[in-house]
Design a protein around this motif. Sequence first.
Motif, mmCIF file in Angstrom:
data_model
loop_
_atom_site.group_PDB
_atom_site.id
_atom_site.type_symbol
_atom_site.label_atom_id
_atom_site.label_comp_id
_atom_site.label_asym_id
_atom_site.label_seq_id
_atom_site.Cartn_x
_atom_site.Cartn_y
_atom_site.Cartn_z
ATOM 1 N N CYS A 25 61.713 45.320 -81.108
ATOM 2 C CA CYS A 25 61.430 44.276 -80.131
ATOM 3 C C CYS A 25 61.320 42.908 -80.802
ATOM 4 N N PHE A 26 60.458 42.809 -81.808
ATOM 5 C CA PHE A 26 60.213 41.543 -82.498
ATOM 6 C C PHE A 26 59.816 41.827 -83.940
ATOM 7 N N PRO A 27 60.194 40.978 -84.876
ATOM 8 C CA PRO A 27 59.680 41.124 -86.246
ATOM 9 C C PRO A 27 58.283 40.509 -86.358
ATOM 10 N N LEU A 28 57.422 41.119 -87.127
ATOM 11 C CA LEU A 28 56.083 40.586 -87.396
ATOM 12 C C LEU A 28 56.115 39.980 -88.790
ATOM 13 N N GLN A 29 56.031 38.675 -88.856
ATOM 14 C CA GLN A 29 56.132 37.989 -90.131
ATOM 15 C C GLN A 29 54.861 38.181 -90.963
ATOM 16 N N PRO A 30 55.005 38.333 -92.269
ATOM 17 C CA PRO A 30 53.822 38.469 -93.137
ATOM 18 C C PRO A 30 53.050 37.158 -93.208
ATOM 19 N N GLN A 31 51.818 37.251 -93.683
ATOM 20 C CA GLN A 31 50.999 36.049 -93.831
ATOM 21 C C GLN A 31 51.634 35.099 -94.839
ATOM 22 N N PRO A 52 49.359 33.453 -85.786
ATOM 23 C CA PRO A 52 49.171 34.053 -84.464
ATOM 24 C C PRO A 52 50.489 34.108 -83.699
ATOM 25 N N ASP A 53 50.673 35.169 -82.951
ATOM 26 C CA ASP A 53 51.903 35.347 -82.194
ATOM 27 C C ASP A 53 51.601 36.165 -80.951
ATOM 28 N N PHE A 54 52.477 36.124 -79.988
ATOM 29 C CA PHE A 54 52.361 36.884 -78.745
ATOM 30 C C PHE A 54 53.546 37.826 -78.687
ATOM 31 N N PHE A 55 53.283 39.101 -78.439
ATOM 32 C CA PHE A 55 54.341 40.092 -78.352
ATOM 33 C C PHE A 55 54.377 40.667 -76.947
ATOM 34 N N TYR A 56 55.559 40.743 -76.401
ATOM 35 C CA TYR A 56 55.776 41.300 -75.070
ATOM 36 C C TYR A 56 56.795 42.424 -75.200
ATOM 37 N N PHE A 57 56.467 43.578 -74.642
ATOM 38 C CA PHE A 57 57.360 44.736 -74.701
ATOM 39 C C PHE A 57 57.756 45.114 -73.288
ATOM 40 N N ASP A 58 59.042 45.211 -73.032
ATOM 41 C CA ASP A 58 59.543 45.636 -71.735
ATOM 42 C C ASP A 58 59.502 47.165 -71.709
ATOM 43 N N ILE A 89 47.454 42.978 -90.350
ATOM 44 C CA ILE A 89 47.622 42.500 -88.986
ATOM 45 C C ILE A 89 46.238 42.273 -88.390
ATOM 46 N N ALA A 90 46.159 41.346 -87.473
ATOM 47 C CA ALA A 90 44.948 41.120 -86.676
ATOM 48 C C ALA A 90 45.371 41.326 -85.238
ATOM 49 N N LEU A 91 44.729 42.254 -84.557
ATOM 50 C CA LEU A 91 45.115 42.638 -83.206
ATOM 51 C C LEU A 91 44.029 42.222 -82.240
ATOM 52 N N ASP A 92 44.433 41.576 -81.153
ATOM 53 C CA ASP A 92 43.470 41.108 -80.164
ATOM 54 C C ASP A 92 44.135 41.090 -78.798
#
Length: 100
Positions: A25-31, A52-58, A89-92
């Motif tokens: 879906c999306f790459p999560l970039q490292p710190q 910080p990023d927003f991920f949306y999954f269909d 990762i920090a998940l919220d």
Amino acid sequence: MPPIDFTIELVDRSGNRLHFLLSNCFPLQPQIQKKLTKYAFLNANEDAEAIPDFFYFDLSRLKKNSASFDLNNLQSISFIFDQSPSGVIALDDIGFIPSF
């Protein structure tokens, strides 16, 4: 440094599983590593900046891989760290929104 990747697994009340890689879906970039000075001995602290990023999954699109999975009876979400050798990762705030 390559993007961080892991498996996301959803389980419905009947035990049907839907799993997919975050990278599908999306790459999560490292710190980002901070280097505040040009002298190495002053950069001894390996500090990093979170991105910080927003991920949306269909999920309706992803469900096509598992026709028996029931999105209306979701029981659990698991994050399986099985793809990248290390990372942070920090998940919220996990939420669901209707399809558009």
